[in-house]
Design a protein around this motif. Structure first.
Motif, PDB file in Angstrom:
ATOM      1  N   TRP A 188       0.847  -1.211   0.000  1.00  0.00           N
ATOM      2  CA  TRP A 188       0.000   0.000   0.000  1.00  0.00           C
ATOM      3  C   TRP A 188       0.870   1.245   0.000  1.00  0.00           C
ATOM      4  CZ3 TRP A 188      -0.528   3.819   3.837  1.00  0.00           C
ATOM      5  CH2 TRP A 188       0.075   3.558   5.062  1.00  0.00           C
ATOM      6  N   HIS A 189       0.306   2.311  -0.537  1.00  0.00           N
ATOM      7  CA  HIS A 189       1.033   3.562  -0.719  1.00  0.00           C
ATOM      8  C   HIS A 189       0.007   4.687  -0.805  1.00  0.00           C
ATOM      9  CE1 HIS A 189       5.401   4.198  -1.999  1.00  0.00           C
ATOM     10  NE2 HIS A 189       4.956   5.438  -1.785  1.00  0.00           N
ATOM     11  N   ASP A 193       2.381  10.879  -1.631  1.00  0.00           N
ATOM     12  CA  ASP A 193       3.645  10.679  -0.921  1.00  0.00           C
ATOM     13  C   ASP A 193       4.754  11.376  -1.702  1.00  0.00           C
ATOM     14  OD1 ASP A 193       6.020   9.701   0.221  1.00  0.00           O
ATOM     15  OD2 ASP A 193       5.152   7.732   0.625  1.00  0.00           O
ATOM     16  N   ASP A 194       5.300  12.464  -1.135  1.00  0.00           N
ATOM     17  CA  ASP A 194       6.369  13.192  -1.820  1.00  0.00           C
ATOM     18  C   ASP A 194       7.749  12.864  -1.255  1.00  0.00           C
ATOM     19  OD1 ASP A 194       6.210  14.522   0.585  1.00  0.00           O
ATOM     20  OD2 ASP A 194       5.657  16.467  -0.261  1.00  0.00           O
ATOM     21  N   THR A 222      -4.678  10.285  -0.380  1.00  0.00           N
ATOM     22  CA  THR A 222      -3.955  11.178   0.537  1.00  0.00           C
ATOM     23  C   THR A 222      -3.427  10.380   1.720  1.00  0.00           C
ATOM     24  OG1 THR A 222      -6.003  11.699   1.729  1.00  0.00           O
ATOM     25  CG2 THR A 222      -5.366  13.188  -0.074  1.00  0.00           C
ATOM     26  N   GLY A 223      -2.486  10.990   2.423  1.00  0.00           N
ATOM     27  CA  GLY A 223      -1.918  10.345   3.601  1.00  0.00           C
ATOM     28  C   GLY A 223      -0.443  10.630   3.779  1.00  0.00           C
ATOM     29  N   GLY A 224       0.236  10.933   2.661  1.00  0.00           N
ATOM     30  CA  GLY A 224       1.646  11.274   2.768  1.00  0.00           C
ATOM     31  C   GLY A 224       2.514  10.063   3.039  1.00  0.00           C
ATOM     32  N   THR A 234      -8.204   9.156   7.254  1.00  0.00           N
ATOM     33  CA  THR A 234      -9.087   8.700   6.188  1.00  0.00           C
ATOM     34  C   THR A 234      -8.568   9.249   4.866  1.00  0.00           C
ATOM     35  OG1 THR A 234     -10.975   8.726   7.702  1.00  0.00           O
ATOM     36  CG2 THR A 234     -11.462   8.659   5.347  1.00  0.00           C
ATOM     37  N   PRO A 235      -8.394   8.389   3.855  1.00  0.00           N
ATOM     38  CA  PRO A 235      -8.728   6.955   3.807  1.00  0.00           C
ATOM     39  C   PRO A 235      -7.559   6.030   4.117  1.00  0.00           C
ATOM     40  CG  PRO A 235      -8.253   7.716   1.611  1.00  0.00           C
ATOM     41  CD  PRO A 235      -8.077   8.920   2.509  1.00  0.00           C
TER      42      PRO A 235
END
Length: 254
Positions: A188-189, A193-194, A222-224, A234-235
């Protein structure tokens, strides 16, 4: 017995986290996971170690946390050697710890995801070192496309050390070296993610699919990066429930 250290060799240590007393045991022994925290091969992130072991424990999985060696003192192949030794030690110790040695997998985050992937998919992994399954969380698997060394600063390579060459970086890029013997893999990713771009997971998934390795990929918008269990997010936080379902399928005796 929580936190039992079963391997301590130089810069590497392996700490066992058993099932809580309230969690049912299998007569055949519990499945288990060796956790490899991230940290860019320069440190080990605490939130990607013990809390993850506790989450796995409540799912019915015993767990180990591997403290593998990192730079600037230890470069490749020291981390990989420690992962190989950890799997051998875990399988050796498994019967006495109530663990099924045939159902031990790996779970890694970021740089730890690279390490877990190298152990799972590498061409030189011995049969007694290759895990039964692999979970890769925002893994930095495409080393020739990653970090300062790939940007023309070879003296800043945290895995290979000063002066790494393009050939050396390709030799540790998992999407280039993965073999058909790679076990089932969950990846998962986050698309935003930068730090470690989602292309790492996309290219590895493509490689594994081409080898007919069972692979499941989840990309969240999203999430980084570096979010660990991603609780209350979320999510991205849904990765734990998706992974729990996958782990149960991979380790079921049915």
């Amino acid at each position: 017995m929580a936190g039992l250290r079963i391997m301590n060799s130089g810069a590497a240590a392996l700490t066992f986290h058993p099932l809580p007393a309230e969690v049912p045991r299998s007569a055949a022994g519990a499945p288990a996971v060796i956790i490899m925290p991230g940290g860019g091969y320069t440190f080990l992130a605490p939130h990607e170690g013990k809390p993850v072991a506790q989450w796995l424990n409540w799912l019915g999985f015993a767990a180990w946390v591997l403290e593998y060696p990192v730079g600037p003192q230890d470069f490749h192949p020291a981390p990989l050697d420690s992962a190989r030794a950890a799997m051998r030690e875990a399988r050796s110790q498994a019967p006495g710890l109530g663990v099924d040695p045939s159902r031990i997998g790996v779970l890694g985050f970021s740089a730890g995801g690279h390490l877990a992937a190298h152990l799972a998919a590498g061409p030189d992994t011995a049969d007694d070192e290759r895990p039964a399954f692999a979970v890769l969380c925002y893994p930095a698997t495409s080393w020739h496309n990653f970090g300062p060394a790939a940007a023309g600063e070879p003296d800043s390579d945290p895995l290979l050390g000063p002066g790494s060459t393009p050939e050396q970086r390709r030799a540790v890029s998992i999407e280039l070296i993965a073999v058909p013997r790679t076990p089932p893999t969950f990846i998962w990713h986050c698309a935003d993610d930068d730090t470690v771009g989602v292309d790492h997971s996309l290219s590895l998934t493509q490689r594994l699919a081409s080898l007919r390795v069972p692979v499941e990929l989840h990309v969240f918008p999203t999430g980084g990066h570096g979010v660990g269990l991603a609780q209350d997010m979320t999510p991205a936080g849904t990765w734990t429930s998706l992974c729990a379902q996958w782990l149960r399928r991979m380790t079921s005796h049915e």
